[in-house]
Design a protein around this motif. Structure first.
Motif, PDB file in Angstrom:
ATOM      1  N   ARG A  17      26.636  39.536  40.054  1.00 22.36           N
ATOM      2  CA  ARG A  17      26.952  40.785  40.757  1.00 22.36           C
ATOM      3  C   ARG A  17      26.258  40.836  42.112  1.00 22.36           C
ATOM      4  O   ARG A  17      26.878  41.143  43.142  1.00 22.36           O
ATOM      5  CB  ARG A  17      26.528  41.978  39.900  1.00 22.36           C
ATOM      6  N   ALA A  18      24.964  40.534  42.118  1.00 21.55           N
ATOM      7  CA  ALA A  18      24.202  40.576  43.366  1.00 21.55           C
ATOM      8  C   ALA A  18      24.770  39.590  44.385  1.00 21.55           C
ATOM      9  O   ALA A  18      24.835  39.883  45.584  1.00 21.55           O
ATOM     10  CB  ALA A  18      22.734  40.273  43.088  1.00 21.55           C
ATOM     11  N   THR A  19      25.192  38.430  43.919  1.00 23.64           N
ATOM     12  CA  THR A  19      25.766  37.425  44.810  1.00 23.64           C
ATOM     13  C   THR A  19      27.097  37.893  45.379  1.00 23.64           C
ATOM     14  O   THR A  19      27.358  37.764  46.587  1.00 23.64           O
ATOM     15  CB  THR A  19      25.956  36.098  44.065  1.00 23.64           C
ATOM     16  N   GLU A  38      35.459  45.324  32.297  1.00 24.91           N
ATOM     17  CA  GLU A  38      36.385  45.527  33.413  1.00 24.91           C
ATOM     18  C   GLU A  38      35.889  46.608  34.370  1.00 24.91           C
ATOM     19  O   GLU A  38      35.997  46.460  35.597  1.00 24.91           O
ATOM     20  CB  GLU A  38      37.770  45.905  32.885  1.00 24.91           C
ATOM     21  N   ALA A  39      35.343  47.676  33.833  1.00 24.68           N
ATOM     22  CA  ALA A  39      34.872  48.781  34.677  1.00 24.68           C
ATOM     23  C   ALA A  39      33.777  48.316  35.625  1.00 24.68           C
ATOM     24  O   ALA A  39      33.761  48.667  36.811  1.00 24.68           O
ATOM     25  CB  ALA A  39      34.372  49.934  33.813  1.00 24.68           C
ATOM     26  N   ALA A  40      32.846  47.504  35.117  1.00 22.94           N
ATOM     27  CA  ALA A  40      31.769  46.998  35.962  1.00 22.94           C
ATOM     28  C   ALA A  40      32.321  46.096  37.064  1.00 22.94           C
ATOM     29  O   ALA A  40      31.888  46.164  38.219  1.00 22.94           O
ATOM     30  CB  ALA A  40      30.749  46.240  35.125  1.00 22.94           C
ATOM     31  N   ALA A  41      33.289  45.250  36.724  1.00 22.26           N
ATOM     32  CA  ALA A  41      33.888  44.362  37.719  1.00 22.26           C
ATOM     33  C   ALA A  41      34.639  45.152  38.781  1.00 22.26           C
ATOM     34  O   ALA A  41      34.584  44.827  39.979  1.00 22.26           O
ATOM     35  CB  ALA A  41      34.820  43.365  37.036  1.00 22.26           C
ATOM     36  N   GLU A  42      35.328  46.191  38.350  1.00 25.59           N
ATOM     37  CA  GLU A  42      36.048  47.044  39.311  1.00 25.59           C
ATOM     38  C   GLU A  42      35.068  47.728  40.261  1.00 25.59           C
ATOM     39  O   GLU A  42      35.344  47.881  41.455  1.00 25.59           O
ATOM     40  CB  GLU A  42      36.881  48.085  38.560  1.00 25.59           C
ATOM     41  N   ARG A  50      34.214  48.362  50.275  1.00 23.61           N
ATOM     42  CA  ARG A  50      33.561  49.360  51.132  1.00 23.61           C
ATOM     43  C   ARG A  50      32.656  48.706  52.172  1.00 23.61           C
ATOM     44  O   ARG A  50      32.458  49.237  53.267  1.00 23.61           O
ATOM     45  CB  ARG A  50      32.752  50.356  50.290  1.00 23.61           C
ATOM     46  N   ALA A  51      32.101  47.554  51.822  1.00 26.98           N
ATOM     47  CA  ALA A  51      31.186  46.854  52.738  1.00 26.98           C
ATOM     48  C   ALA A  51      31.926  46.029  53.782  1.00 26.98           C
ATOM     49  O   ALA A  51      31.290  45.431  54.658  1.00 26.98           O
ATOM     50  CB  ALA A  51      30.247  45.952  51.943  1.00 26.98           C
ATOM     51  N   GLY A  52      33.251  45.971  53.681  1.00 27.84           N
ATOM     52  CA  GLY A  52      34.024  45.243  54.674  1.00 27.84           C
ATOM     53  C   GLY A  52      34.563  43.907  54.219  1.00 27.84           C
ATOM     54  O   GLY A  52      35.209  43.197  54.993  1.00 27.84           O
ATOM     55  N   GLY A  53      34.313  43.557  52.954  1.00 32.51           N
ATOM     56  CA  GLY A  53      34.862  42.321  52.419  1.00 32.51           C
ATOM     57  C   GLY A  53      36.163  42.584  51.677  1.00 32.51           C
ATOM     58  O   GLY A  53      36.693  43.693  51.677  1.00 32.51           O
ATOM     59  N   ARG A  54      36.673  41.552  51.043  1.00 29.06           N
ATOM     60  CA  ARG A  54      37.846  41.680  50.179  1.00 29.06           C
ATOM     61  C   ARG A  54      37.443  41.243  48.789  1.00 29.06           C
ATOM     62  O   ARG A  54      36.563  40.380  48.638  1.00 29.06           O
ATOM     63  CB  ARG A  54      39.004  40.819  50.682  1.00 29.06           C
ATOM     64  N   ALA A  55      38.067  41.799  47.773  1.00 31.36           N
ATOM     65  CA  ALA A  55      37.653  41.477  46.409  1.00 31.36           C
ATOM     66  C   ALA A  55      38.820  41.552  45.450  1.00 31.36           C
ATOM     67  O   ALA A  55      39.741  42.355  45.618  1.00 31.36           O
ATOM     68  CB  ALA A  55      36.549  42.423  45.956  1.00 31.36           C
ATOM     69  N   LEU A  56      38.743  40.703  44.433  1.00 27.78           N
ATOM     70  CA  LEU A  56      39.737  40.712  43.371  1.00 27.78           C
ATOM     71  C   LEU A  56      39.041  40.475  42.045  1.00 27.78           C
ATOM     72  O   LEU A  56      38.504  39.389  41.809  1.00 27.78           O
ATOM     73  CB  LEU A  56      40.782  39.612  43.596  1.00 27.78           C
ATOM     74  N   PRO A  57      38.989  41.487  41.161  1.00 19.23           N
ATOM     75  CA  PRO A  57      38.418  41.251  39.835  1.00 19.23           C
ATOM     76  C   PRO A  57      39.417  40.513  38.946  1.00 19.23           C
ATOM     77  O   PRO A  57      40.599  40.851  38.919  1.00 19.23           O
ATOM     78  CB  PRO A  57      38.158  42.672  39.306  1.00 19.23           C
ATOM     79  N   VAL A  58      38.934  39.481  38.230  1.00 19.07           N
ATOM     80  CA  VAL A  58      39.807  38.684  37.365  1.00 19.07           C
ATOM     81  C   VAL A  58      39.089  38.405  36.052  1.00 19.07           C
ATOM     82  O   VAL A  58      37.996  37.837  36.033  1.00 19.07           O
ATOM     83  CB  VAL A  58      40.191  37.339  38.021  1.00 19.07           C
ATOM     84  N   LYS A  59      39.730  38.779  34.963  1.00 15.49           N
ATOM     85  CA  LYS A  59      39.157  38.539  33.639  1.00 15.49           C
ATOM     86  C   LYS A  59      39.427  37.116  33.195  1.00 15.49           C
ATOM     87  O   LYS A  59      40.550  36.609  33.303  1.00 15.49           O
ATOM     88  CB  LYS A  59      39.753  39.507  32.622  1.00 15.49           C
ATOM     89  N   ALA A  60      38.397  36.435  32.700  1.00 15.15           N
ATOM     90  CA  ALA A  60      38.569  35.084  32.151  1.00 15.15           C
ATOM     91  C   ALA A  60      37.343  34.703  31.355  1.00 15.15           C
ATOM     92  O   ALA A  60      36.215  34.945  31.778  1.00 15.15           O
ATOM     93  CB  ALA A  60      38.800  34.067  33.265  1.00 15.15           C
ATOM     94  N   ASP A  61      37.566  34.091  30.204  1.00 14.49           N
ATOM     95  CA  ASP A  61      36.506  33.487  29.397  1.00 14.49           C
ATOM     96  C   ASP A  61      36.386  32.040  29.854  1.00 14.49           C
ATOM     97  O   ASP A  61      37.305  31.241  29.655  1.00 14.49           O
ATOM     98  CB  ASP A  61      36.882  33.565  27.916  1.00 14.49           C
TER      99      ASP A  61
END
Length: 249
Positions: A17-19, A38-42, A50-61
């Motif tokens: 998360r920090a990374t 999922e909620a934490a990833a979202e 919000r910080a100006g980056g782009r992000a996509l949460p993806v579930k995978a084992d």
């Protein structure tokens, strides 16, 4: 630093998360992998945006090959070709000496921490290697100081898995150097994350951290600083190396 597209496994909590958040603060695009929460990833993805980056949460084992393949494909399709990957996701089980560990426990530890790590590193290599059409880049493997201490009476199975991660770092760095890809590892210890609670000792980092030469536990953000540096252009001549983040332990 140039803007980059990276994938972070296990990015919904702790060091991952920090990374992810630190990469997002640089304006990078981040694939936010998670296994269950999922909620934490979202939430992580929203903070990155919000910080100006782009992000996509993806579930995978990461212990399942088909899910690893889909993870990398989904992130690349949505965010663009990868510049780097952080192979971070891992688990521990409740502290115990080896004589009390079941085969089922060890199998799960090795499935996630060894097989999963190798699968993710393999897919990153396939996508980054210049000979395969990639841009080159950086792979950072999150190992542990347990690989050199052995974690006796607690997690010798986990320690063994991290020893395998160290061997992967060394071998893959040699394989991928000619392909324009650097491979390095960080070895954290006693970092204030939720992994200690999953091992049955929520206060482990604080208690043992007080006995390190620096006299405290580490923070996930401190590990993230090293990881992001290894991903970035400032570390362009660093490969096959280990960064110790254990307070001098």
């Amino acid at each position: 630093m140039n803007r980059k597209t990276i994938l972070v496994t296990g990015a919904s909590r702790g060091i991952g998360r920090a990374t992810a958040l630190q990469a997002g603060s640089l304006g990078w695009a981040v694939g936010v992998n998670y296994a269950r929460d999922e909620a934490a990833a979202e939430t992580v993805a929203a903070e990155i945006e919000r910080a100006g980056g782009r992000a996509l949460p993806v579930k995978a084992d990461i212990a399942r090959e088909e899910e690893v393949l889909e993870l990398f494909e989904t992130v690349a399709a949505a965010l663009g070709p990868l510049d780097g990957a952080v192979v971070n996701a891992g688990i521990v089980a409740p502290a115990a000496p080896l004589v009390e560990m079941s085969a089922e426990r060890m199998r799960r530890i090795f499935d996630v921490n060894v097989l999963g790590t190798y699968l993710c590193a393999r897919e990153a290599a396939r996508r980054l290697a210049q000979g395969r059409g990639g841009k080159g880049g950086s792979i950072v493997i999150v190992s542990s100081a347990a690989a050199r201490t052995g974690a006796p009476f607690e997690y010798v199975d986990y320690a063994g898995a991290k020893g395998a991660a160290d061997a992967l770092t060394l071998g893959l760095a040699k394989e991928l150097g000619p392909e324009g890809v650097r491979v390095n590892a960080v070895r954290p210890a006693l970092i204030e994350t939720g992994i200690h609670a999953s091992g049955g000792r929520p206060d482990r980092a604080q208690v043992l951290g007080a006995g390190t030469p620096l006299g405290r536990a580490g923070r996930p953000e401190e590990v993230a600083e090293a990881i992001v540096w290894l991903l970035g252009d400032a570390s362009s001549y660093v490969s096959g190396s280990f960064v110790e983040l254990a307070g001098g332990r």
